[in-house]
Design a protein around this motif. Sequence first.
Motif, PDB file in Angstrom:
ATOM      1  N   UNK A 100       0.838  -1.213   0.000  1.00 12.29           N
ATOM      2  CA  UNK A 100       0.000   0.000   0.000  1.00 12.29           C
ATOM      3  C   UNK A 100       0.871   1.262   0.000  1.00 12.29           C
ATOM      4  N   UNK A 101       1.936   1.249   0.797  1.00  9.41           N
ATOM      5  CA  UNK A 101       2.814   2.418   0.879  1.00  9.41           C
ATOM      6  C   UNK A 101       3.560   2.658  -0.426  1.00  9.41           C
ATOM      7  N   UNK A 102       4.051   1.586  -1.017  1.00  6.83           N
ATOM      8  CA  UNK A 102       4.833   1.730  -2.243  1.00  6.83           C
ATOM      9  C   UNK A 102       3.967   1.991  -3.469  1.00  6.83           C
ATOM     10  N   UNK A 103       2.652   1.824  -3.334  1.00 11.23           N
ATOM     11  CA  UNK A 103       1.742   2.109  -4.451  1.00 11.23           C
ATOM     12  C   UNK A 103       1.631   3.603  -4.716  1.00 11.23           C
ATOM     13  N   UNK A 104       1.864   4.425  -3.698  1.00 17.29           N
ATOM     14  CA  UNK A 104       1.794   5.884  -3.848  1.00 17.29           C
ATOM     15  C   UNK A 104       3.066   6.511  -3.272  1.00 17.29           C
ATOM     16  N   UNK A 105       4.224   6.286  -3.909  1.00 14.73           N
ATOM     17  CA  UNK A 105       5.485   6.745  -3.331  1.00 14.73           C
ATOM     18  C   UNK A 105       5.655   8.259  -3.292  1.00 14.73           C
ATOM     19  N   UNK A 106       4.905   8.998  -4.096  1.00 16.52           N
ATOM     20  CA  UNK A 106       5.068  10.453  -4.108  1.00 16.52           C
ATOM     21  C   UNK A 106       4.103  11.160  -3.162  1.00 16.52           C
ATOM     22  N   UNK A 107       3.324  10.407  -2.422  1.00 14.57           N
ATOM     23  CA  UNK A 107       2.354  11.010  -1.496  1.00 14.57           C
ATOM     24  C   UNK A 107       3.086  11.726  -0.361  1.00 14.57           C
ATOM     25  N   UNK A 108       2.471  12.778   0.175  1.00 21.00           N
ATOM     26  CA  UNK A 108       3.086  13.448   1.333  1.00 21.00           C
ATOM     27  C   UNK A 108       3.080  12.536   2.559  1.00 21.00           C
ATOM     28  N   UNK A 109       3.925  12.858   3.507  1.00 24.92           N
ATOM     29  CA  UNK A 109       4.101  11.985   4.677  1.00 24.92           C
ATOM     30  C   UNK A 109       2.813  11.765   5.462  1.00 24.92           C
ATOM     31  N   UNK A 110       1.945  12.775   5.572  1.00 26.13           N
ATOM     32  CA  UNK A 110       0.684  12.588   6.301  1.00 26.13           C
ATOM     33  C   UNK A 110      -0.220  11.584   5.595  1.00 26.13           C
ATOM     34  N   UNK A 111      -0.200  11.610   4.274  1.00 18.45           N
ATOM     35  CA  UNK A 111      -1.009  10.653   3.527  1.00 18.45           C
ATOM     36  C   UNK A 111      -0.432   9.242   3.631  1.00 18.45           C
ATOM     37  N   UNK A 112       0.889   9.133   3.643  1.00 18.59           N
ATOM     38  CA  UNK A 112       1.515   7.822   3.835  1.00 18.59           C
ATOM     39  C   UNK A 112       1.155   7.267   5.211  1.00 18.59           C
ATOM     40  N   UNK A 113       1.162   8.136   6.216  1.00 17.34           N
ATOM     41  CA  UNK A 113       0.781   7.711   7.569  1.00 17.34           C
ATOM     42  C   UNK A 113      -0.651   7.188   7.585  1.00 17.34           C
ATOM     43  N   UNK A 114      -1.570   7.911   6.971  1.00 19.65           N
ATOM     44  CA  UNK A 114      -2.970   7.475   6.981  1.00 19.65           C
ATOM     45  C   UNK A 114      -3.172   6.217   6.127  1.00 19.65           C
ATOM     46  N   UNK A 115      -2.400   6.073   5.055  1.00 20.30           N
ATOM     47  CA  UNK A 115      -2.476   4.862   4.233  1.00 20.30           C
ATOM     48  C   UNK A 115      -2.100   3.640   5.062  1.00 20.30           C
ATOM     49  N   UNK A 116      -1.019   3.745   5.821  1.00 24.12           N
ATOM     50  CA  UNK A 116      -0.589   2.620   6.661  1.00 24.12           C
ATOM     51  C   UNK A 116      -1.595   2.358   7.774  1.00 24.12           C
ATOM     52  N   UNK A 117      -2.108   3.413   8.376  1.00 28.27           N
ATOM     53  CA  UNK A 117      -3.031   3.263   9.504  1.00 28.27           C
ATOM     54  C   UNK A 117      -4.366   2.654   9.085  1.00 28.27           C
ATOM     55  N   UNK A 118      -4.712   2.744   7.804  1.00 24.01           N
ATOM     56  CA  UNK A 118      -5.978   2.187   7.337  1.00 24.01           C
ATOM     57  C   UNK A 118      -5.953   0.667   7.213  1.00 24.01           C
ATOM     58  N   UNK A 119      -4.776   0.073   7.211  1.00 28.03           N
ATOM     59  CA  UNK A 119      -4.675  -1.380   7.136  1.00 28.03           C
ATOM     60  C   UNK A 119      -5.052  -1.943   8.507  1.00 28.03           C
ATOM     61  N   UNK A 120      -5.937  -2.898   8.531  1.00 24.44           N
ATOM     62  CA  UNK A 120      -6.426  -3.474   9.783  1.00 24.44           C
ATOM     63  C   UNK A 120      -5.284  -4.080  10.586  1.00 24.44           C
ATOM     64  N   UNK A 121      -5.193  -3.677  11.860  1.00 28.29           N
ATOM     65  CA  UNK A 121      -4.178  -4.210  12.763  1.00 28.29           C
ATOM     66  C   UNK A 121      -2.887  -3.425  12.784  1.00 28.29           C
ATOM     67  N   UNK A 122      -2.799  -2.327  12.017  1.00 26.69           N
ATOM     68  CA  UNK A 122      -1.562  -1.550  11.923  1.00 26.69           C
ATOM     69  C   UNK A 122      -1.675  -0.270  12.746  1.00 26.69           C
ATOM     70  N   UNK A 123      -0.642  -0.022  13.528  1.00 27.39           N
ATOM     71  CA  UNK A 123      -0.524   1.216  14.309  1.00 27.39           C
ATOM     72  C   UNK A 123       0.785   1.877  13.895  1.00 27.39           C
ATOM     73  N   UNK A 124       0.720   3.105  13.387  1.00 24.20           N
ATOM     74  CA  UNK A 124       1.926   3.818  12.978  1.00 24.20           C
ATOM     75  C   UNK A 124       2.574   4.397  14.231  1.00 24.20           C
ATOM     76  N   UNK A 125       3.835   4.037  14.445  1.00 23.77           N
ATOM     77  CA  UNK A 125       4.550   4.492  15.633  1.00 23.77           C
ATOM     78  C   UNK A 125       5.358   5.754  15.375  1.00 23.77           C
ATOM     79  N   UNK A 126       5.898   5.873  14.170  1.00 27.16           N
ATOM     80  CA  UNK A 126       6.788   6.994  13.891  1.00 27.16           C
ATOM     81  C   UNK A 126       6.869   7.235  12.388  1.00 27.16           C
ATOM     82  N   UNK A 127       6.973   8.507  12.018  1.00 29.33           N
ATOM     83  CA  UNK A 127       7.197   8.893  10.625  1.00 29.33           C
ATOM     84  C   UNK A 127       8.377   9.840  10.632  1.00 29.33           C
ATOM     85  N   UNK A 128       9.434   9.487   9.885  1.00 30.95           N
ATOM     86  CA  UNK A 128      10.651  10.292   9.864  1.00 30.95           C
ATOM     87  C   UNK A 128      10.969  10.696   8.430  1.00 30.95           C
TER      88      UNK A 128
END
Length: 124
Positions: free
Chosen positions: A42-70
């Motif tokens: 899911x993350x690599x499908x939209x590599x040019x997305x801004x970091x906030x969108x990447x965070x929400x993309x990861x968080x939308x996957x069931x069972x995933x909690x984003x701990x850090x974005x650097x």
Amino acid sequence: MTATAVAGTVAGVPLLRDRTQQRLERRADREVTATAQRTRAELLATPTAPRDRLRSTAAQVTGVEVLEVQDQPVRAVRLVFRVRVAKTAASLFGWQRANADGCFAQVVQPRAVPAAIERLPCPA
């Protein structure tokens, strides 16, 4: 003969229960890895997305909690996330439950380059 059969049954039941539990725990571990791979895709499908969108993309996957974005050099983003899985199954001994989790890091770059997922120790 009957005493031997009873003794064998009494000794064998805990072993069977342990094997069933171990099998369920292995299934939960495999699902953690599969969920991490799904998140990576899911993350690599939209590599040019801004970091906030990447965070929400990861968080939308069931069972995933984003701990850090650097932010990384060369406009890359590194996401650290935890995957948690709880499995339940019916068995001869009632319901059994297995919990598994794993932490992973994925670097997402704006250009298409191979990017392996890294397994990390989870924070306490």
